[in-house]
Structure formats: structure tokens, C-alpha cells
Design a protein around this motif. Structure first.
Motif, mmCIF file in Angstrom:
data_model
loop_
_atom_site.group_PDB
_atom_site.id
_atom_site.type_symbol
_atom_site.label_atom_id
_atom_site.label_comp_id
_atom_site.label_asym_id
_atom_site.label_seq_id
_atom_site.Cartn_x
_atom_site.Cartn_y
_atom_site.Cartn_z
ATOM 1 N N GLY A 113 0.830 -1.197 0.000
ATOM 2 C CA GLY A 113 0.000 0.000 0.000
ATOM 3 C C GLY A 113 0.866 1.249 0.000
ATOM 4 N N ALA A 114 0.416 2.260 -0.671
ATOM 5 C CA ALA A 114 1.184 3.496 -0.790
ATOM 6 C C ALA A 114 0.575 4.577 0.080
ATOM 7 C CB ALA A 114 1.205 3.950 -2.248
ATOM 8 N N ALA A 115 1.383 5.555 0.434
ATOM 9 C CA ALA A 115 0.891 6.706 1.177
ATOM 10 C C ALA A 115 -0.125 7.442 0.310
ATOM 11 C CB ALA A 115 2.042 7.620 1.552
ATOM 12 N N ARG A 116 -1.155 7.930 0.941
ATOM 13 C CA ARG A 116 -2.222 8.602 0.190
ATOM 14 C C ARG A 116 -2.161 10.110 0.288
ATOM 15 N NH1 ARG A 116 -7.147 4.386 1.319
ATOM 16 N NH2 ARG A 116 -6.002 2.632 0.467
ATOM 17 N N ALA A 117 -1.051 10.596 0.819
ATOM 18 C CA ALA A 117 -0.858 12.042 0.939
ATOM 19 C C ALA A 117 0.626 12.335 0.797
ATOM 20 C CB ALA A 117 -1.358 12.518 2.301
ATOM 21 N N ALA A 118 0.943 13.603 0.636
ATOM 22 C CA ALA A 118 2.350 13.989 0.618
ATOM 23 C C ALA A 118 2.959 13.586 1.961
ATOM 24 C CB ALA A 118 2.477 15.490 0.403
ATOM 25 N N ALA A 119 4.223 13.187 1.942
ATOM 26 C CA ALA A 119 4.874 12.739 3.170
ATOM 27 C C ALA A 119 6.353 13.098 3.132
ATOM 28 C CB ALA A 119 4.702 11.230 3.331
ATOM 29 N N MET A 120 6.967 13.080 4.319
ATOM 30 C CA MET A 120 8.378 13.397 4.438
ATOM 31 C C MET A 120 9.173 12.147 4.794
ATOM 32 S SD MET A 120 10.359 15.927 7.098
ATOM 33 C CE MET A 120 9.728 17.430 6.402
ATOM 34 N N CYS A 121 10.302 11.966 4.119
ATOM 35 C CA CYS A 121 11.228 10.880 4.422
ATOM 36 C C CYS A 121 11.876 11.169 5.770
ATOM 37 C CB CYS A 121 12.288 10.782 3.326
ATOM 38 S SG CYS A 121 13.635 9.632 3.693
ATOM 39 N N ALA A 122 11.895 10.177 6.644
ATOM 40 C CA ALA A 122 12.488 10.344 7.968
ATOM 41 C C ALA A 122 14.011 10.438 7.915
ATOM 42 C CB ALA A 122 12.077 9.187 8.876
ATOM 43 N N LEU A 123 14.616 9.979 6.832
ATOM 44 C CA LEU A 123 16.080 10.002 6.738
ATOM 45 C C LEU A 123 16.597 11.275 6.095
ATOM 46 C CD1 LEU A 123 16.897 6.306 5.782
ATOM 47 C CD2 LEU A 123 16.755 7.357 8.047
ATOM 48 N N CYS A 124 16.107 11.602 4.897
ATOM 49 C CA CYS A 124 16.641 12.781 4.198
ATOM 50 C C CYS A 124 15.810 14.036 4.440
ATOM 51 C CB CYS A 124 16.790 12.509 2.706
ATOM 52 S SG CYS A 124 15.263 12.343 1.771
ATOM 53 N N ARG A 125 14.659 13.866 5.059
ATOM 54 C CA ARG A 125 13.762 14.978 5.394
ATOM 55 C C ARG A 125 13.310 15.751 4.169
ATOM 56 N NH1 ARG A 125 15.310 16.289 11.108
ATOM 57 N NH2 ARG A 125 14.874 14.294 12.104
ATOM 58 N N THR A 126 13.166 15.039 3.061
ATOM 59 C CA THR A 126 12.622 15.625 1.848
ATOM 60 C C THR A 126 11.138 15.285 1.801
ATOM 61 O OG1 THR A 126 14.722 15.326 0.688
ATOM 62 C CG2 THR A 126 12.765 15.641 -0.676
ATOM 63 N N THR A 127 10.318 16.277 1.509
ATOM 64 C CA THR A 127 8.886 16.048 1.374
ATOM 65 C C THR A 127 8.587 15.664 -0.067
ATOM 66 O OG1 THR A 127 8.449 17.678 3.090
ATOM 67 C CG2 THR A 127 6.597 17.072 1.676
ATOM 68 N N HIS A 128 7.796 14.604 -0.236
ATOM 69 C CA HIS A 128 7.453 14.080 -1.553
ATOM 70 C C HIS A 128 5.957 14.174 -1.791
ATOM 71 C CE1 HIS A 128 11.292 11.926 -2.360
ATOM 72 N NE2 HIS A 128 11.368 11.939 -1.049
ATOM 73 N N THR A 129 5.591 14.169 -3.050
ATOM 74 C CA THR A 129 4.186 14.089 -3.406
ATOM 75 C C THR A 129 3.683 12.676 -3.105
ATOM 76 O OG1 THR A 129 4.791 13.543 -5.675
ATOM 77 C CG2 THR A 129 4.358 15.864 -5.206
ATOM 78 N N VAL A 130 2.409 12.439 -3.321
ATOM 79 C CA VAL A 130 1.783 11.148 -3.038
ATOM 80 C C VAL A 130 2.571 10.008 -3.669
ATOM 81 C CG1 VAL A 130 -0.312 9.771 -3.379
ATOM 82 C CG2 VAL A 130 -0.494 12.207 -2.855
ATOM 83 N N GLY A 131 2.859 8.977 -2.859
ATOM 84 C CA GLY A 131 3.566 7.796 -3.349
ATOM 85 C C GLY A 131 5.079 7.901 -3.323
ATOM 86 N N GLY A 132 5.631 9.042 -2.956
ATOM 87 C CA GLY A 132 7.073 9.223 -2.960
ATOM 88 C C GLY A 132 7.773 8.719 -1.707
ATOM 89 N N VAL A 133 6.988 8.391 -0.684
ATOM 90 C CA VAL A 133 7.537 7.879 0.572
ATOM 91 C C VAL A 133 6.803 6.589 0.903
ATOM 92 C CG1 VAL A 133 7.750 8.334 3.057
ATOM 93 C CG2 VAL A 133 8.177 10.165 1.429
ATOM 94 N N ALA A 134 7.546 5.607 1.416
ATOM 95 C CA ALA A 134 6.940 4.322 1.779
ATOM 96 C C ALA A 134 7.425 3.917 3.166
ATOM 97 C CB ALA A 134 7.330 3.246 0.758
#
Length: 164
Positions: free
Chosen positions: A73-94
Motif C-alpha cells: 500500500g502506498a501513502a495517500r498524501a504527501a509525506a516526508m522521508c524520515a532520513l533525508c527529510r525531503t517532502t514528496h508528493t503522493v507515493g514518494g515515501v513508503a
């Protein structure tokens, strides 16, 4: 035939069996890595098992690898990577889980966190300005983001490899 670099990278995988390390598909660019000069966290997804990935973390003793499993399952909203702290659009973080090393891991104990779905944190922290898909931490330089990524990845590695 495997290169000395590939062999060294497989031996650096801290939380899997030798058999699993041997079966893992390494990308072609791994052959070009100099493990003694690794200064960025590198990651990849296994093309033969897309739910599996690896984070290669630079340490004082050389690279240490962490085998990861992506949650379904993929994230259904924008999310931030806990490691690089980059915010991604939907599906960019798992959500990825890494089995702990040793007996705990064999019993099913894992450590999980949200990471860039493509495991390309090192490339994402190098983005100079925000794009529609990637938004690096505002007010930080590329060097600060790279150092932060290494620090947070080392903390994740420590959690995975902790004995106690």
C-alpha cells in the motif's frame, strides 16, 4: 563472476543471512563504488523482489548495509522521508521495515520508518531548490542535508543492529 566490491557489499549486509545476501540483485552501479570512499547513504530496490531494498550506510569501519521490506500500500498524501527529510508528493515515501540483526530478527522483530520509496535519498538531498515533486528542508544547504542524512541513517542502522 562477482567483483570484489560486490562481495564486500554483500558481506556488509548486517541483518540478513549469507544466502539472502547472495540471492539479492545488486544494481550495476554498485560495481563502480569504492567502499572505502563511500560518503553518502546509497539505496536501491531489488528489481527481482520490488518490496525488498537495501540502504548502504557509510561508517568508520566501511559501509554497512540494511535489508528493508516495503509495506504494501502506498501513502495517500504527501509525506516526508524520515532520513533525508525531503517532502514528496503522493507515493514518494513508503513505510520500510528492517529485521533486527540476530536472534531478535529471526523472531520477527523489526525496526520501521518512512523512507523515500525509490531509496534515492542521496540524490534528493542534492536538490538545490524545491520542485513540484521534491521539497528539501527549507533553509538548509546541500552539505547540511547530506550530513543530516548520514546521521539519521546511522541512527537507523544502530537501531537495527542493537543487541539489547
Amino acid at each position: 563472476m562477482t567483483s570484489p566490491t560486490e562481495t564486500r557489499i554483500r558481506r556488509a549486509l548486517t541483518n540478513c543471512s549469507k544466502g539472502e545476501a547472495t540471492r539479492m540483485v545488486l544494481p550495476a552501479w554498485v560495481r563502480d563504488l569504492d567502499p572505502d570512499r563511500l560518503d553518502d547513504v546509497r539505496g536501491w530496490r531489488d528489481p527481482k523482489a520490488p518490496d525488498r531494498g537495501v540502504l548502504l550506510v557509510p561508517t568508520d569501519d566501511g559501509p554497512a548495509g540494511v535489508v528493508l521490506r516495503a509495506a504494501t500500500g502506498a501513502a495517500r498524501a504527501a509525506a516526508m522521508c524520515a532520513l533525508c527529510r525531503t517532502t514528496h508528493t503522493v507515493g514518494g515515501v513508503a513505510l520500510f521495515a528492517a529485521p533486527r540483526r540476530g536472534a531478535k530478527g529471526r523472531q520477527g522483530d523489526t525496526v520501521g520508518t518512512y523512507i523515500c520509496a525509490d531509496l534515492a535519498c542521496a540524490e534528493h538531498v542534492r536538490v538545490e531548490t524545491a520542485t513540484a515533486a521534491l521539497k528539501p528542508a527549507p533553509g538548509t544547504t546541500v552539505d547540511e542535508r547530506r550530513a543530516g542524512l548520514r546521521e539519521r541513517a546511522a541512527e537507523f542502522l544502530a537501531a537495527v543492529t542493537a543487541e539489547g
